[in-house]
Design a protein around this motif. Structure first.
Motif, PDB file in Angstrom:
ATOM      1  N   PRO A   1      18.946 143.043  86.014  1.00 37.58           N
ATOM      2  CA  PRO A   1      19.694 142.216  85.068  1.00 37.58           C
ATOM      3  C   PRO A   1      19.631 142.807  83.654  1.00 37.58           C
ATOM      4  O   PRO A   1      18.666 143.472  83.293  1.00 37.58           O
ATOM      5  N   VAL A   2      20.657 142.535  82.887  1.00 39.79           N
ATOM      6  CA  VAL A   2      20.745 143.018  81.507  1.00 39.79           C
ATOM      7  C   VAL A   2      20.737 141.809  80.578  1.00 39.79           C
ATOM      8  O   VAL A   2      21.460 140.844  80.804  1.00 39.79           O
ATOM      9  N   LEU A   3      19.911 141.876  79.527  1.00 34.67           N
ATOM     10  CA  LEU A   3      19.974 140.903  78.439  1.00 34.67           C
ATOM     11  C   LEU A   3      20.693 141.614  77.312  1.00 34.67           C
ATOM     12  O   LEU A   3      20.141 142.512  76.688  1.00 34.67           O
ATOM     13  N   ASP A   4      21.953 141.253  77.091  1.00 34.15           N
ATOM     14  CA  ASP A   4      22.764 141.914  76.069  1.00 34.15           C
ATOM     15  C   ASP A   4      22.759 141.066  74.802  1.00 34.15           C
ATOM     16  O   ASP A   4      23.193 139.917  74.816  1.00 34.15           O
ATOM     17  N   LEU A   5      22.258 141.639  73.719  1.00 36.02           N
ATOM     18  CA  LEU A   5      22.152 140.951  72.440  1.00 36.02           C
ATOM     19  C   LEU A   5      23.276 141.390  71.510  1.00 36.02           C
ATOM     20  O   LEU A   5      23.784 142.502  71.639  1.00 36.02           O
ATOM     21  N   PRO A   6      23.658 140.550  70.564  1.00 31.62           N
ATOM     22  CA  PRO A   6      24.723 140.930  69.636  1.00 31.62           C
ATOM     23  C   PRO A   6      24.263 142.015  68.671  1.00 31.62           C
ATOM     24  O   PRO A   6      23.072 142.114  68.369  1.00 31.62           O
ATOM     25  N   PRO A   7      25.186 142.844  68.173  1.00 32.57           N
ATOM     26  CA  PRO A   7      24.828 143.864  67.182  1.00 32.57           C
ATOM     27  C   PRO A   7      24.175 143.212  65.965  1.00 32.57           C
ATOM     28  O   PRO A   7      24.496 142.090  65.599  1.00 32.57           O
ATOM     29  N   GLY A   8      23.228 143.917  65.361  1.00 28.14           N
ATOM     30  CA  GLY A   8      22.545 143.413  64.181  1.00 28.14           C
ATOM     31  C   GLY A   8      21.316 142.585  64.498  1.00 28.14           C
ATOM     32  O   GLY A   8      20.618 142.135  63.602  1.00 28.14           O
TER      33      GLY A   8
ATOM     34  N   THR B   1      31.088 140.127  93.598  1.00 30.60           N
ATOM     35  CA  THR B   1      31.294 141.200  94.557  1.00 30.60           C
ATOM     36  C   THR B   1      30.021 141.988  94.832  1.00 30.60           C
ATOM     37  O   THR B   1      29.617 142.157  95.974  1.00 30.60           O
ATOM     38  N   CYS B   2      29.342 142.481  93.770  1.00 31.90           N
ATOM     39  CA  CYS B   2      28.186 143.354  93.967  1.00 31.90           C
ATOM     40  C   CYS B   2      26.860 142.739  93.527  1.00 31.90           C
ATOM     41  O   CYS B   2      25.810 143.316  93.763  1.00 31.90           O
ATOM     42  N   GLY B   3      26.904 141.580  92.871  1.00 32.42           N
ATOM     43  CA  GLY B   3      25.672 140.919  92.462  1.00 32.42           C
ATOM     44  C   GLY B   3      25.080 141.389  91.144  1.00 32.42           C
ATOM     45  O   GLY B   3      23.996 140.979  90.779  1.00 32.42           O
ATOM     46  N   ALA B   4      25.772 142.289  90.416  1.00 34.82           N
ATOM     47  CA  ALA B   4      25.275 142.733  89.111  1.00 34.82           C
ATOM     48  C   ALA B   4      25.084 141.518  88.211  1.00 34.82           C
ATOM     49  O   ALA B   4      25.898 140.596  88.234  1.00 34.82           O
ATOM     50  N   GLU B   5      23.996 141.519  87.434  1.00 39.68           N
ATOM     51  CA  GLU B   5      23.683 140.374  86.589  1.00 39.68           C
ATOM     52  C   GLU B   5      23.593 140.777  85.131  1.00 39.68           C
ATOM     53  O   GLU B   5      23.186 141.891  84.817  1.00 39.68           O
TER      54      GLU B   5
ATOM     55  N   SER C   1      34.382 139.905  73.793  1.00 35.60           N
ATOM     56  CA  SER C   1      33.548 140.813  74.581  1.00 35.60           C
ATOM     57  C   SER C   1      32.859 140.060  75.712  1.00 35.60           C
ATOM     58  O   SER C   1      31.644 140.108  75.856  1.00 35.60           O
ATOM     59  N   ALA C   2      33.658 139.348  76.500  1.00 35.93           N
ATOM     60  CA  ALA C   2      33.115 138.615  77.637  1.00 35.93           C
ATOM     61  C   ALA C   2      32.458 139.595  78.602  1.00 35.93           C
ATOM     62  O   ALA C   2      32.895 140.738  78.731  1.00 35.93           O
ATOM     63  N   PRO C   3      31.393 139.190  79.288  1.00 39.02           N
ATOM     64  CA  PRO C   3      30.690 140.105  80.186  1.00 39.02           C
ATOM     65  C   PRO C   3      31.547 140.529  81.374  1.00 39.02           C
ATOM     66  O   PRO C   3      32.196 139.694  82.001  1.00 39.02           O
ATOM     67  N   VAL C   4      31.533 141.829  81.650  1.00 40.84           N
ATOM     68  CA  VAL C   4      32.269 142.385  82.786  1.00 40.84           C
ATOM     69  C   VAL C   4      31.305 143.171  83.671  1.00 40.84           C
ATOM     70  O   VAL C   4      30.271 143.645  83.219  1.00 40.84           O
ATOM     71  N   CYS C   5      31.656 143.311  84.911  1.00 36.26           N
ATOM     72  CA  CYS C   5      30.836 144.028  85.883  1.00 36.26           C
ATOM     73  C   CYS C   5      30.758 145.511  85.506  1.00 36.26           C
ATOM     74  O   CYS C   5      31.794 146.140  85.277  1.00 36.26           O
ATOM     75  N   PRO C   6      29.565 146.079  85.466  1.00 37.69           N
ATOM     76  CA  PRO C   6      29.430 147.499  85.153  1.00 37.69           C
ATOM     77  C   PRO C   6      29.974 148.395  86.263  1.00 37.69           C
ATOM     78  O   PRO C   6      30.185 149.584  86.062  1.00 37.69           O
ATOM     79  N   ASN C   7      30.260 147.807  87.434  1.00 33.83           N
ATOM     80  CA  ASN C   7      30.789 148.561  88.566  1.00 33.83           C
ATOM     81  C   ASN C   7      32.295 148.388  88.738  1.00 33.83           C
ATOM     82  O   ASN C   7      32.849 148.738  89.774  1.00 33.83           O
ATOM     83  N   GLY C   8      32.949 147.811  87.718  1.00 34.47           N
ATOM     84  CA  GLY C   8      34.402 147.719  87.719  1.00 34.47           C
ATOM     85  C   GLY C   8      35.012 146.585  88.523  1.00 34.47           C
ATOM     86  O   GLY C   8      36.185 146.647  88.872  1.00 34.47           O
TER      87      GLY C   8
END
Length: 135
Positions: free
Chosen positions: A24-31, A106-110, A120-127
């Motif tokens: 899983p990825v914790l994506d934080l905002p810039p800054g 589809t692939c379970g990426a989190e 910048s809504a979250p999208v699957c890194p596998n397309g």
């Protein structure tokens, strides 16, 4: 992007360039600063007891990987006696951040976020398209 502001939070035994697809990825905002990132990671690990490793991203770019074990070890420098509290936090979920969870059907990426900007809504890194919110 440099991981210097976050280096204290990153587990050096994990390589950011080789993050497994299912991490899983914790994506934080810039800054975002290191203190705020630490608070968000604490909230994530407190609310998700099954999670043991997370990739830390800032503005969609992975800066490193951290683990529950590594972050727990950072707090062990001070010896405490029976009955001593840390004096800094109360038990329970954070009142500062609510962790939002997203998953690819589809692939379970989190991916985890503390906010979602419609641009910048979250999208699957596998397309596989947009990630779906999960409870």
């Amino acid at each position: 992007m440099t991981d210097a502001p976050f280096s204290i939070l990153l587990d050096a035994s994990r390589v950011a360039d080789h993050v497994p697809d299912r991490t899983p990825v914790l994506d934080l905002p810039p800054g975002f600063g290191a203190v705020e990132a630490a608070d968000a990671l604490e909230s994530l690990f407190v609310t998700d007891r099954e999670l043991h490793e997370v990739a830390l991203g800032v503005g969609g770019e992975i800066v490193g990987v951290t683990t529950r074990t590594y972050l727990d070890s950072l707090g062990r420098a001070v010896l405490r006696s029976l009955g001593d509290g840390d004096g800094a936090t109360l038990p329970g979920e954070s009142l500062r951040y609510e962790i939002l969870r997203y998953r690819c059907s589809t692939c379970g990426a989190e991916e985890r976020r503390i906010h979602v900007d419609e641009r910048s809504a979250p999208v699957c890194p596998n397309g596989h398209g947009a990630l779906e919110p999960t409870p």
